[in-house]
Design a protein around this motif. Structure first.
Motif, PDB file in Angstrom:
ATOM      1  N   CYS A  54       0.891  -1.159   0.000  1.00 10.09           N
ATOM      2  CA  CYS A  54       0.000   0.000   0.000  1.00 10.09           C
ATOM      3  C   CYS A  54       0.929   1.208   0.000  1.00 10.09           C
ATOM      4  CB  CYS A  54      -0.878  -0.031   1.243  1.00 10.09           C
ATOM      5  SG  CYS A  54      -1.837   1.479   1.489  1.00 10.09           S
ATOM      6  N   CYS A  55       0.955   1.955  -1.094  1.00  8.91           N
ATOM      7  CA  CYS A  55       1.928   3.055  -1.198  1.00  8.91           C
ATOM      8  C   CYS A  55       1.330   4.206  -1.992  1.00  8.91           C
ATOM      9  CB  CYS A  55       3.199   2.548  -1.876  1.00  8.91           C
ATOM     10  SG  CYS A  55       4.449   3.827  -2.061  1.00  8.91           S
ATOM     11  N   GLY A  56       1.374   5.393  -1.415  1.00 10.31           N
ATOM     12  CA  GLY A  56       0.850   6.567  -2.096  1.00 10.31           C
ATOM     13  C   GLY A  56       1.559   7.817  -1.637  1.00 10.31           C
ATOM     14  N   GLY A  57       0.801   8.896  -1.464  1.00  8.00           N
ATOM     15  CA  GLY A  57       1.450  10.149  -1.077  1.00  8.00           C
ATOM     16  C   GLY A  57       0.453  11.180  -0.588  1.00  8.00           C
ATOM     17  N   ILE A  58       0.983  12.405  -0.414  1.00 13.10           N
ATOM     18  CA  ILE A  58       0.156  13.525   0.060  1.00 13.10           C
ATOM     19  C   ILE A  58       0.239  14.644  -0.966  1.00 13.10           C
ATOM     20  CG2 ILE A  58      -0.339  15.043   2.001  1.00 13.10           C
ATOM     21  CD1 ILE A  58       1.587  13.699   3.682  1.00 13.10           C
ATOM     22  N   VAL A  59      -0.875  15.271  -1.223  1.00 13.48           N
ATOM     23  CA  VAL A  59      -0.853  16.481  -2.042  1.00 13.48           C
ATOM     24  C   VAL A  59      -1.401  17.645  -1.222  1.00 13.48           C
ATOM     25  CG1 VAL A  59      -0.954  15.239  -4.244  1.00 13.48           C
ATOM     26  CG2 VAL A  59      -3.084  15.912  -3.118  1.00 13.48           C
ATOM     27  N   GLY A  60      -1.123  18.848  -1.706  1.00 17.79           N
ATOM     28  CA  GLY A  60      -1.578  20.036  -0.977  1.00 17.79           C
ATOM     29  C   GLY A  60      -0.540  20.543   0.003  1.00 17.79           C
ATOM     30  N   MET A  61       0.722  20.156  -0.243  1.00 19.58           N
ATOM     31  CA  MET A  61       1.800  20.596   0.660  1.00 19.58           C
ATOM     32  C   MET A  61       2.543  21.810   0.084  1.00 19.58           C
ATOM     33  SD  MET A  61       3.435  17.003   1.995  1.00 19.58           S
ATOM     34  CE  MET A  61       3.965  16.461   0.378  1.00 19.58           C
ATOM     35  N   GLY A  62       2.011  22.372  -1.013  1.00 24.20           N
ATOM     36  CA  GLY A  62       2.700  23.492  -1.666  1.00 24.20           C
ATOM     37  C   GLY A  62       3.549  23.018  -2.831  1.00 24.20           C
ATOM     38  N   GLU A  63       3.398  21.743  -3.190  1.00 24.52           N
ATOM     39  CA  GLU A  63       4.164  21.193  -4.327  1.00 24.52           C
ATOM     40  C   GLU A  63       3.563  21.699  -5.645  1.00 24.52           C
ATOM     41  OE1 GLU A  63       2.000  19.304  -2.489  1.00 24.52           O
ATOM     42  OE2 GLU A  63       0.557  18.870  -4.087  1.00 24.52           O
TER      43      GLU A  63
ATOM     44  N   PRO B 127      -4.003  25.972   0.513  1.00 20.96           N
ATOM     45  CA  PRO B 127      -4.857  24.822   0.173  1.00 20.96           C
ATOM     46  C   PRO B 127      -4.840  24.527  -1.332  1.00 20.96           C
ATOM     47  CG  PRO B 127      -6.048  26.437   1.502  1.00 20.96           C
ATOM     48  CD  PRO B 127      -4.743  27.069   1.124  1.00 20.96           C
ATOM     49  N   LEU B 128      -4.911  23.257  -1.660  1.00 25.28           N
ATOM     50  CA  LEU B 128      -4.903  22.846  -3.074  1.00 25.28           C
ATOM     51  C   LEU B 128      -6.316  23.008  -3.633  1.00 25.28           C
ATOM     52  CD1 LEU B 128      -3.125  21.398  -5.262  1.00 25.28           C
ATOM     53  CD2 LEU B 128      -4.124  19.251  -4.450  1.00 25.28           C
ATOM     54  N   ASP B 129      -6.394  23.510  -4.874  1.00 21.47           N
ATOM     55  CA  ASP B 129      -7.677  23.589  -5.560  1.00 21.47           C
ATOM     56  C   ASP B 129      -8.254  22.168  -5.653  1.00 21.47           C
ATOM     57  OD1 ASP B 129      -9.060  25.470  -8.047  1.00 21.47           O
ATOM     58  OD2 ASP B 129      -9.323  23.299  -8.083  1.00 21.47           O
ATOM     59  N   LEU B 130      -9.518  22.012  -5.263  1.00 19.51           N
ATOM     60  CA  LEU B 130     -10.057  20.645  -5.194  1.00 19.51           C
ATOM     61  C   LEU B 130     -10.234  19.995  -6.566  1.00 19.51           C
ATOM     62  CD1 LEU B 130     -12.342  20.983  -2.077  1.00 19.51           C
ATOM     63  CD2 LEU B 130     -10.325  19.526  -2.320  1.00 19.51           C
ATOM     64  N   PHE B 131     -10.348  20.807  -7.631  1.00 19.75           N
ATOM     65  CA  PHE B 131     -10.388  20.192  -8.959  1.00 19.75           C
ATOM     66  C   PHE B 131      -9.039  19.549  -9.286  1.00 19.75           C
ATOM     67  CE2 PHE B 131     -13.889  23.279  -9.347  1.00 19.75           C
ATOM     68  CZ  PHE B 131     -14.908  22.361  -9.602  1.00 19.75           C
ATOM     69  N   GLU B 132      -7.975  20.186  -8.805  1.00 21.71           N
ATOM     70  CA  GLU B 132      -6.638  19.604  -8.999  1.00 21.71           C
ATOM     71  C   GLU B 132      -6.521  18.304  -8.196  1.00 21.71           C
ATOM     72  OE1 GLU B 132      -4.465  20.641 -11.094  1.00 21.71           O
ATOM     73  OE2 GLU B 132      -2.518  19.828 -10.457  1.00 21.71           O
ATOM     74  N   PHE B 133      -7.142  18.280  -7.035  1.00 18.93           N
ATOM     75  CA  PHE B 133      -7.125  17.044  -6.233  1.00 18.93           C
ATOM     76  C   PHE B 133      -7.877  15.933  -6.976  1.00 18.93           C
ATOM     77  CE2 PHE B 133      -8.826  14.110  -3.096  1.00 18.93           C
ATOM     78  CZ  PHE B 133      -7.658  13.735  -2.451  1.00 18.93           C
TER      79      PHE B 133
ATOM     80  N   ILE C   4      -4.189   8.295  -1.614  1.00 18.34           N
ATOM     81  CA  ILE C   4      -3.905   9.698  -1.948  1.00 18.34           C
ATOM     82  C   ILE C   4      -4.456  10.526  -0.780  1.00 18.34           C
ATOM     83  CG2 ILE C   4      -4.287  11.604  -3.577  1.00 18.34           C
ATOM     84  CD1 ILE C   4      -2.564   9.369  -4.784  1.00 18.34           C
ATOM     85  N   ASN C   5      -3.540  11.131  -0.042  1.00 14.47           N
ATOM     86  CA  ASN C   5      -3.902  11.960   1.106  1.00 14.47           C
ATOM     87  C   ASN C   5      -3.945  13.420   0.690  1.00 14.47           C
ATOM     88  OD1 ASN C   5      -3.584  10.024   3.609  1.00 14.47           O
ATOM     89  ND2 ASN C   5      -1.805   9.605   2.314  1.00 14.47           N
ATOM     90  N   HIS C   6      -4.951  14.151   1.177  1.00 15.55           N
ATOM     91  CA  HIS C   6      -4.944  15.607   1.028  1.00 15.55           C
ATOM     92  C   HIS C   6      -4.407  16.128   2.355  1.00 15.55           C
ATOM     93  CE1 HIS C   6      -6.140  19.693   0.732  1.00 15.55           C
ATOM     94  NE2 HIS C   6      -6.627  19.514  -0.489  1.00 15.55           N
ATOM     95  N   LEU C   7      -3.378  16.958   2.308  1.00 10.17           N
ATOM     96  CA  LEU C   7      -2.780  17.431   3.563  1.00 10.17           C
ATOM     97  C   LEU C   7      -3.850  17.931   4.537  1.00 10.17           C
ATOM     98  CD1 LEU C   7      -0.196  18.254   5.237  1.00 10.17           C
ATOM     99  CD2 LEU C   7      -0.507  20.534   4.236  1.00 10.17           C
ATOM    100  N   VAL C   8      -3.783  17.417   5.785  1.00  6.67           N
ATOM    101  CA  VAL C   8      -4.581  17.997   6.869  1.00  6.67           C
ATOM    102  C   VAL C   8      -3.605  18.953   7.564  1.00  6.67           C
ATOM    103  CG1 VAL C   8      -5.957  17.537   8.925  1.00  6.67           C
ATOM    104  CG2 VAL C   8      -5.863  15.827   7.094  1.00  6.67           C
ATOM    105  N   ARG C   9      -3.886  20.252   7.466  1.00 11.45           N
ATOM    106  CA  ARG C   9      -2.924  21.247   7.976  1.00 11.45           C
ATOM    107  C   ARG C   9      -3.003  21.288   9.486  1.00 11.45           C
ATOM    108  NH1 ARG C   9      -4.495  26.373   4.915  1.00 11.45           N
ATOM    109  NH2 ARG C   9      -6.569  25.526   5.220  1.00 11.45           N
ATOM    110  N   MET C  10      -1.956  20.809  10.135  1.00 12.08           N
ATOM    111  CA  MET C  10      -1.981  20.668  11.590  1.00 12.08           C
ATOM    112  C   MET C  10      -1.225  21.805  12.259  1.00 12.08           C
ATOM    113  SD  MET C  10      -3.836  18.108  12.005  1.00 12.08           S
ATOM    114  CE  MET C  10      -3.618  17.682  13.718  1.00 12.08           C
TER     115      MET C  10
END
Ligand code: SAM
Ligand code: DTB
Ligand code: SF4
Length: 340
Positions: free
Chosen positions: A207-216, A256-262, A240-246
């Motif tokens: 199980c391998c993926g990543g996070i988006v919405g980190m400013g990449e 925040p990443l545009d949700l259409f891009e997500f 596919i994780n959407h960053l939860v800004r902690m």
């Protein structure tokens, strides 16, 4: 080179990649061309790919359990569990077996089919691993699929997890190799690739993926997907994780990443890894039902289910059941047409 531009051909004629074979590779350029498609064309193509491989109105449900929370020595800039950031999170000891089993029974009673145990470790030491092996055996005995995410593994640790009958190991690449360097300094991208190979070689599903919405950048998102799609074989499951800004983490104020891009990212994950389970992971609590429904149309067929992820919130199980009902989607562990 991929047949990237959209064609009106039926699903069976859409060019997709089988995870069993790996050449030619998906290049970052191919993936950027997918990102550049009109939104509706991209979604249709992703949905056709999805339907060619999966029963479209089914959803796999996994429940997470943080068996060892906080106090992690790593410096992942997104993570509230790193001991380096003042996030107000208290470091706990390993959860006792009976509590883990209670959580697993509840998860099963609520309809989850997989139970994923996460620990905030750089890597498990043998004395730390022994009780986790017991947990895996006991959860498996309840009739649940098991998944663990415990940090980096060596061959010996992977073998003992395999002997405990672990089904899946979660270890993410998180971002493109280039952007990764800006978010984590305590372990390298190659360390992560090494662990993934060790897991694969031990016969455990990946199980391998990543996070988006980190400013990449979009190119970084394409770089992450290219890395994942070119793993050989491709991962069975791709979160596919959407960053939860902690608050307290270095990424607390990330744009925040545009949700259409997500949604595009979900669609492209589906197109490039047609046989993988695509998991709509962290960040769902911040998404409207309509956005989640579009992610499901784009090929996401797995979610984390239960009110908590590891340390952050997730939609209430009841709300998820109501959403799936509204969409006519049935919870099912077996969503693949190929019987996987
Ligand atoms: N410590 C282990 C490791 O890093 O491999 C396992 C647990 S770690 C929390 C699992 C994954 O959760 C990370 O790789 C990251 O993708 C995701 N994650 C952590 N914090 C997150 C956040 N704030 N928002 C979204 N995803 C997050
Ligand atoms: C994954 O890719 N996402 C899950 C799971 N693998 C372990 C974890 C999400 C964690 C979100 C932040 C938190 O709850 O601490
Ligand atoms: Fe530790 Fe995992 Fe969080 Fe990184 S993501 S700080 S390794 S718990």
């Amino acid at each position: 080179m991929q047949d990237v531009p959209y064609s009106d051909a039926p699903a069976a004629c859409v060019s997709d990649r089988s995870p069993a074979r790996h050449s030619p590779a998906w290049s970052v350029v191919d993936i950027l061309a997918l990102y550049a498609l009109p939104f509706n064309d991209l979604l249709l193509r992703a949905h056709q790919t999805h339907r060619a491989h999966f029963y479209p109105n089914t959803m796999q449900l996994s429940t997470l359990c943080s068996i060892k929370t906080g106090g992690c020595p790593e410096d992942c800039a997104y993570c509230p569990q790193s001991a380096r950031y003042k996030t107000g999170l208290k470091a706990d000891k390993l959860m006792p077996l009976d509590e883990v089993l209670m959580a697993a029974r509840t998860a099963k009673a609520n309809g989850a089919t997989r139970f994923c145990m996460g620990a905030a470790w750089r890597n498990p030491k043998p004395r730390q691993l022994a009780p986790v092996l017991e947990m895996i055996r006991a959860v498996k005995a309840l009739g649940l699929e098991t998944c663990a995410t415990l940090g980096m593994l060596d061959g010996e640790a992977a073998q003992s997890l395999k002997s405990a009958d672990l089904d899946y190991y979660n270890h993410n690449l998180d971002s493109s190799p280039e952007f990764y360097e800006t978010i984590i300094s305590t372990r390298t991208y190659q360390d992560r690739l090494d662990t993934l190979k060790i897991v694969r070689d031990a016969g455990i599903k990946v199980c391998c993926g990543g996070i988006v919405g980190m400013g990449e950048s979009r190119e970084d998102r394409a770089g992450l997907i290219a890395q994942l799609a070119n793993l050989d074989p491709t991962p069975e499951s791709v979160p596919i994780n959407h960053l939860v800004r902690m608050p307290g983490t270095p990424l607390a104020e990330a744009e925040p990443l545009d949700l259409f891009e997500f949604i595009r990212t979900i669609a492209i994950t589906r197109i490039t890894m047609p046989q993988a389970m695509v998991r709509l992971s962290a960040g769902r609590e911040q998404m409207s039902e309509a956005v989640q429904a579009l992610c499901f149309f784009a090929g996401a067929n797995s979610i984390f289910y239960g009110e908590k992820l590891l340390t952050t919130g997730n939609p209430q199980a009841e709300a998820d059941r109501a959403l799936l009902d509204k969409l006519g989607i049935r919870a099912d562990a077996h969503t693949s047409k190929e019987g996987a």
